[in-house]
Design a protein around this motif. Structure first.
Motif, PDB file in Angstrom:
ATOM      1  N   MET A 267      -9.706   3.073  -0.980  1.00  0.00           N
ATOM      2  CA  MET A 267     -10.160   1.719  -1.309  1.00  0.00           C
ATOM      3  C   MET A 267      -9.073   0.695  -0.947  1.00  0.00           C
ATOM      4  O   MET A 267      -9.363  -0.337  -0.346  1.00  0.00           O
ATOM      5  N   ALA A 268      -7.828   1.006  -1.272  1.00  0.00           N
ATOM      6  CA  ALA A 268      -6.718   0.087  -0.983  1.00  0.00           C
ATOM      7  C   ALA A 268      -6.515  -0.091   0.516  1.00  0.00           C
ATOM      8  O   ALA A 268      -6.256  -1.206   0.987  1.00  0.00           O
ATOM      9  N   VAL A 269      -6.650   1.002   1.266  1.00  0.00           N
ATOM     10  CA  VAL A 269      -6.487   0.934   2.724  1.00  0.00           C
ATOM     11  C   VAL A 269      -7.529   0.001   3.342  1.00  0.00           C
ATOM     12  O   VAL A 269      -7.250  -0.695   4.324  1.00  0.00           O
ATOM     13  N   ILE A 270      -8.697  -0.043   2.742  1.00  0.00           N
ATOM     14  CA  ILE A 270      -9.756  -0.936   3.235  1.00  0.00           C
ATOM     15  C   ILE A 270      -9.582  -2.346   2.681  1.00  0.00           C
ATOM     16  O   ILE A 270      -9.679  -3.338   3.413  1.00  0.00           O
ATOM     17  N   MET A 271      -9.313  -2.446   1.384  1.00  0.00           N
ATOM     18  CA  MET A 271      -9.347  -3.748   0.719  1.00  0.00           C
ATOM     19  C   MET A 271      -8.103  -4.608   0.949  1.00  0.00           C
ATOM     20  O   MET A 271      -8.204  -5.835   0.958  1.00  0.00           O
ATOM     21  N   ILE A 272      -6.954  -4.018   1.138  1.00  0.00           N
ATOM     22  CA  ILE A 272      -5.750  -4.836   1.345  1.00  0.00           C
ATOM     23  C   ILE A 272      -5.829  -5.608   2.662  1.00  0.00           C
ATOM     24  O   ILE A 272      -5.609  -6.824   2.675  1.00  0.00           O
ATOM     25  N   PRO A 273      -6.179  -4.967   3.789  1.00  0.00           N
ATOM     26  CA  PRO A 273      -6.363  -5.774   5.007  1.00  0.00           C
ATOM     27  C   PRO A 273      -7.493  -6.803   4.853  1.00  0.00           C
ATOM     28  O   PRO A 273      -7.391  -7.924   5.367  1.00  0.00           O
ATOM     29  N   LEU A 274      -8.548  -6.427   4.132  1.00  0.00           N
ATOM     30  CA  LEU A 274      -9.644  -7.352   3.882  1.00  0.00           C
ATOM     31  C   LEU A 274      -9.164  -8.562   3.083  1.00  0.00           C
ATOM     32  O   LEU A 274      -9.566  -9.696   3.355  1.00  0.00           O
ATOM     33  N   ALA A 275      -8.295  -8.333   2.117  1.00  0.00           N
ATOM     34  CA  ALA A 275      -7.731  -9.429   1.321  1.00  0.00           C
ATOM     35  C   ALA A 275      -6.919 -10.376   2.198  1.00  0.00           C
ATOM     36  O   ALA A 275      -6.982 -11.602   2.033  1.00  0.00           O
ATOM     37  N   ILE A 276      -6.181  -9.812   3.124  1.00  0.00           N
ATOM     38  CA  ILE A 276      -5.375 -10.646   4.023  1.00  0.00           C
ATOM     39  C   ILE A 276      -6.296 -11.493   4.898  1.00  0.00           C
ATOM     40  O   ILE A 276      -6.021 -12.660   5.156  1.00  0.00           O
TER      41      ILE A 276
ATOM     42  N   LEU B 245      -9.640 -12.292   4.151  1.00  0.00           N
ATOM     43  CA  LEU B 245     -10.534 -13.155   3.384  1.00  0.00           C
ATOM     44  C   LEU B 245      -9.826 -14.186   2.517  1.00  0.00           C
ATOM     45  O   LEU B 245     -10.414 -15.221   2.194  1.00  0.00           O
ATOM     46  N   GLY B 246      -8.600 -13.899   2.127  1.00  0.00           N
ATOM     47  CA  GLY B 246      -7.888 -14.826   1.246  1.00  0.00           C
ATOM     48  C   GLY B 246      -7.634 -16.162   1.928  1.00  0.00           C
ATOM     49  O   GLY B 246      -7.170 -16.212   3.068  1.00  0.00           O
TER      50      GLY B 246
ATOM     51  N   ILE C 125      -1.772 -17.510  -2.455  1.00  0.00           N
ATOM     52  CA  ILE C 125      -2.065 -17.169  -3.850  1.00  0.00           C
ATOM     53  C   ILE C 125      -3.307 -16.283  -3.931  1.00  0.00           C
ATOM     54  O   ILE C 125      -3.323 -15.274  -4.643  1.00  0.00           O
ATOM     55  N   ALA C 126      -4.347 -16.635  -3.208  1.00  0.00           N
ATOM     56  CA  ALA C 126      -5.566 -15.818  -3.209  1.00  0.00           C
ATOM     57  C   ALA C 126      -5.278 -14.426  -2.666  1.00  0.00           C
ATOM     58  O   ALA C 126      -5.713 -13.422  -3.249  1.00  0.00           O
ATOM     59  N   LYS C 127      -4.550 -14.346  -1.574  1.00  0.00           N
ATOM     60  CA  LYS C 127      -4.207 -13.044  -0.993  1.00  0.00           C
ATOM     61  C   LYS C 127      -3.389 -12.214  -1.979  1.00  0.00           C
ATOM     62  O   LYS C 127      -3.624 -11.010  -2.146  1.00  0.00           O
TER      63      LYS C 127
ATOM     64  N   TRP D 267     -11.755 -10.616  -7.220  1.00  0.00           N
ATOM     65  CA  TRP D 267     -12.339 -10.742  -5.883  1.00  0.00           C
ATOM     66  C   TRP D 267     -13.578 -11.624  -5.913  1.00  0.00           C
ATOM     67  O   TRP D 267     -13.768 -12.460  -5.028  1.00  0.00           O
ATOM     68  N   GLY D 268     -14.418 -11.444  -6.910  1.00  0.00           N
ATOM     69  CA  GLY D 268     -15.634 -12.268  -7.018  1.00  0.00           C
ATOM     70  C   GLY D 268     -15.316 -13.739  -7.147  1.00  0.00           C
ATOM     71  O   GLY D 268     -15.926 -14.568  -6.475  1.00  0.00           O
ATOM     72  N   LEU D 269     -14.376 -14.068  -8.019  1.00  0.00           N
ATOM     73  CA  LEU D 269     -14.022 -15.481  -8.198  1.00  0.00           C
ATOM     74  C   LEU D 269     -13.397 -16.078  -6.945  1.00  0.00           C
ATOM     75  O   LEU D 269     -13.672 -17.231  -6.587  1.00  0.00           O
ATOM     76  N   LEU D 270     -12.565 -15.312  -6.267  1.00  0.00           N
ATOM     77  CA  LEU D 270     -11.897 -15.865  -5.083  1.00  0.00           C
ATOM     78  C   LEU D 270     -12.819 -15.939  -3.874  1.00  0.00           C
ATOM     79  O   LEU D 270     -12.646 -16.812  -3.022  1.00  0.00           O
ATOM     80  N   ILE D 271     -13.770 -15.043  -3.775  1.00  0.00           N
ATOM     81  CA  ILE D 271     -14.663 -15.064  -2.622  1.00  0.00           C
ATOM     82  C   ILE D 271     -15.864 -15.976  -2.867  1.00  0.00           C
ATOM     83  O   ILE D 271     -16.242 -16.757  -1.991  1.00  0.00           O
ATOM     84  N   PHE D 272     -16.435 -15.900  -4.060  1.00  0.00           N
ATOM     85  CA  PHE D 272     -17.681 -16.636  -4.328  1.00  0.00           C
ATOM     86  C   PHE D 272     -17.482 -17.833  -5.264  1.00  0.00           C
ATOM     87  O   PHE D 272     -18.396 -18.633  -5.421  1.00  0.00           O
ATOM     88  N   GLY D 273     -16.313 -17.912  -5.915  1.00  0.00           N
ATOM     89  CA  GLY D 273     -16.115 -18.920  -6.944  1.00  0.00           C
ATOM     90  C   GLY D 273     -15.714 -20.237  -6.413  1.00  0.00           C
ATOM     91  O   GLY D 273     -15.729 -21.279  -6.963  1.00  0.00           O
TER      92      GLY D 273
END
Length: 122
Positions: free
Chosen positions: A41-50, A52-53, A57-59, A116-122
């Motif tokens: 999950m981290a291998v997928i989500m950390i690059p995604l955070a970089i 999408l953020g 601060i969001a990243k 993630w929900g608040l930062l992406i959709f909020g």
């Protein structure tokens, strides 16, 4: 009885501590299915955070929430291993310890979803 490794100081202590940490990560990866799933999950989500953020601060919050899940899973696995080392019999306190560790993992996963929900959709 105190650990014979507690007497180490300075650079030797840091080198030993790093080695123990690497051993712990390897043991968790080798023996814990949930830890392997969360690493994936981290291998997928950390690059995604970089990607999408919107800002640093969001990243940071997104990556931090992913890493928090891994940290809590490591602590939960340590609790489970300790409880199993003491006794494999079914005991109310052993169950309570394992359930509380599992609840901590659940709360960290809920935190991840909320952040993630608040930062992406909020």
């Amino acid at each position: 009885m105190e650990s014979p490794y507690k007497g180490k100081t300075g650079l030797r202590r840091l080198i030993n501590a790093f080695g123990y940490s690497v051993d712990g990560l390897a043991a968790a990866y080798r023996n814990e299915d949930a830890f392997r799933q969360e690493v994936l999950m981290a291998v997928i989500m950390i690059p995604l955070a970089i990607y999408l953020g919107n800002d640093a601060i969001a990243k940071t919050l997104m990556i931090g929430s992913v890493l928090l899940v891994i940290i809590v899973e490591l602590l939960n696995s340590a609790i489970e291993a300790t409880v199993d080392r003491i006794s494999l019999e079914n005991h109310q306190l052993a169950k309570r310890a394992k359930d509380i560790g599992s609840a901590a993992v659940l709360i960290s996963l809920i935190n991840l979803v909320v952040v993630w929900g608040l930062l992406i959709f909020g």
